[in-house]
Design an enzyme around this catalytic site. Structure first.
Site, PDB file in Angstrom:
ATOM      1  CG  ASN A   1       6.645   3.412   4.605  1.00  0.00           C
ATOM      2  OD1 ASN A   1       6.314   3.667   3.495  1.00  0.00           O
ATOM      3  ND2 ASN A   1       5.639   3.384   5.609  1.00  0.00           N
TER       4      ASN A   1
ATOM      5  CB  CYS B   1       1.906  10.312   1.861  1.00  0.00           C
ATOM      6  SG  CYS B   1       0.080  10.884   1.619  1.00  0.00           S
TER       7      CYS B   1
ATOM      8  NE  ARG C   1      -1.229   2.307   2.674  1.00  0.00           N
ATOM      9  CZ  ARG C   1      -0.742   3.614   3.586  1.00  0.00           C
ATOM     10  NH1 ARG C   1      -0.558   4.577   2.450  1.00  0.00           N
ATOM     11  NH2 ARG C   1      -0.185   3.507   4.931  1.00  0.00           N
ATOM     12  CG  ASP C   2       2.999   4.324   2.879  1.00  0.00           C
ATOM     13  OD1 ASP C   2       3.088   5.216   2.364  1.00  0.00           O
ATOM     14  OD2 ASP C   2       3.070   4.569   4.409  1.00  0.00           O
TER      15      ASP C   2
ATOM     16  CG  HIS D   1       7.348   7.502   5.960  1.00  0.00           C
ATOM     17  ND1 HIS D   1       7.260   7.317   4.451  1.00  0.00           N
ATOM     18  CD2 HIS D   1       6.115   7.304   6.422  1.00  0.00           C
ATOM     19  CE1 HIS D   1       6.015   6.754   4.253  1.00  0.00           C
ATOM     20  NE2 HIS D   1       5.379   6.809   5.504  1.00  0.00           N
TER      21      HIS D   1
ATOM     22  CG  HIS E   1       3.538   4.242   9.449  1.00  0.00           C
ATOM     23  ND1 HIS E   1       2.636   3.603   8.813  1.00  0.00           N
ATOM     24  CD2 HIS E   1       3.908   5.399   8.479  1.00  0.00           C
ATOM     25  CE1 HIS E   1       2.784   3.819   7.397  1.00  0.00           C
ATOM     26  NE2 HIS E   1       3.487   4.909   7.385  1.00  0.00           N
TER      27      HIS E   1
END
Ligand code: COA
Ligand code: ZN
Length: 305
Positions: free
Chosen positions: A249, A240, A13-14, A209, A207
């Site tokens: 990330n 994002c 996803r990310d 980055h 989470h």
């Protein structure tokens, strides 16, 4: 027995949402299966967002449908949702778990979901209400916890109060997201230590980055506070599209290497994880990889992983 750390790989996803190259459903499924085969506890398999806003995440329903056909790839899946429509789509797809996004700044809420922070809170409460009936677990991820690309540094009390509110409201877990990778380990240590004092650490995650090369240091700082759940992305892919300046990330490859070397149990086979990382690189055309890529590949060649 060594202590367990739970990794959610958000790469599908990310990691993929920001790539210029769009992967097919089959490629996305192959990457997810490679991560599951490596033993990753949970995988963020996509997002139920507008395909106009994020073309790379179109057809997440088909990705989920393909995974649902095989029981070994069914249990560990989670997908991101930005609103009620996303929740309904995830429910229709048959997912047992979703990640709903909350915000520590109004500007980020507007850019990402066309809502205010308060609206996102209200929608999340509504989703939590429906999810009880639907028997779906809702993880609430708070975006831009430490710094917003539009508003600058964020007062940690904003996130602390969101954590209090949404754990009390029945969120399965709350995840603190450093969406643009601006946090330093001192900030992470102090915020997570306060949260762990007041809440069950099992219901908290982080989470990070790696924009400023502090991703791993931030994982370590959170581990020191007692956090045992982390999002990370295979090969360090990520970012994002709605948060300027956000890069990849922290790489799952690096996080798992570090945690295993420190004696934590992740359930992940590092050799298979590295194969998944190579696959992610081949598919996306990125040669990114984790920061320890050269060393890890050397170990792989020597059959020493
Ligand atoms: N999934 C798919 N489509 C959705 C949707 C969802 N969760 N939510 C809304 N839509 C559709 C609407 O049906 C509408 O479609 P139409 O143009 O064919 O009529 C369109 O998107 C616009 O809907 P609207 O309610 O006006 O929303 P918006 O234009 O303010 O966009 C989002 C809001 C959230 C849908 C959009 O900004 C989005 O998907 N953003 C992605 C956020 C993201 O993935 N960020 C990165 C991860 S945090
Ligand atoms: Zn992210």
């Amino acid at each position: 027995m060594s202590e367990q750390v739970f990794i959610t790989d958000v790469g599908p996803r990310d990691g993929l949402q920001n790539q210029t190259k769009l992967l097919s459903v089959e490629q996305r499924v192959a990457l997810i299966c490679a991560l599951a085969d490596a033993g990753v506890a949970q995988i963020e398999v996509g997002s139920f967002v507008s395909p106009k806003a994020v073309p790379a995440m179109a057809n997440t329903d088909l990705v989920v449908a393909a995974l649902q056909t095989q029981s070994r790839y069914k249990a560990s899946n989670i997908a991101l949702i930005p609103n009620l429509k996303g929740y309904q789509l995830a429910r229709t797809a048959g997912l047992p778990r979703v990640v709903m996004v909350l915000y520590a700044s109004d500007s980020m809420a507007q850019k990402n979901a066309g809502m205010s922070m308060a609206e996102a809170n209200r929608v999340t409460l509504q989703i939590l209400d429906e999810a009880v009936r639907d028997q779906i677990q809702v993880v609430a991820t708070i975006a831009v916890v430490f710094e917003c690309p539009f508003e600058g540094p964020i007062d940690p009390r904003v996130s602390e109060s969101l954590v209090d509110q949404f754990l009390a409201a029945g969120a399965h877990q709350v995840v603190l997201a450093d969406t643009i990778g601006a946090a330093d380990p001192q900030q992470v240590r102090s915020l997570t230590a306060r949260l762990v004092q007041n809440h069950d650490a099992n219901r908290l995650g982080c989470h990070f980055h790696d924009t400023r090369a502090m991703g791993l240091a931030n994982v370590y700082a959170a581990v020191e506070s007692g956090i045992r759940r982390f999002d990370s992305s295979i090969a360090g892919l990520g970012g994002c599209p709605f948060a300027p300046g956000a890069t990849g990330n922290v790489a799952t490859d690096d996080v798992v290497m570090m945690l295993q070397q420190m004696g934590f149990e992740t359930g992940i086979d590092l050799k298979k994880l590295l194969e998944a990382s190579e696959l992610a690189g081949q598919m996306t055309g990125s040669d990114k990889g984790g920061r320890a890529k050269a060393w890890l590949l050397g170990q792989l060649k020597k059959n020493a992983l």
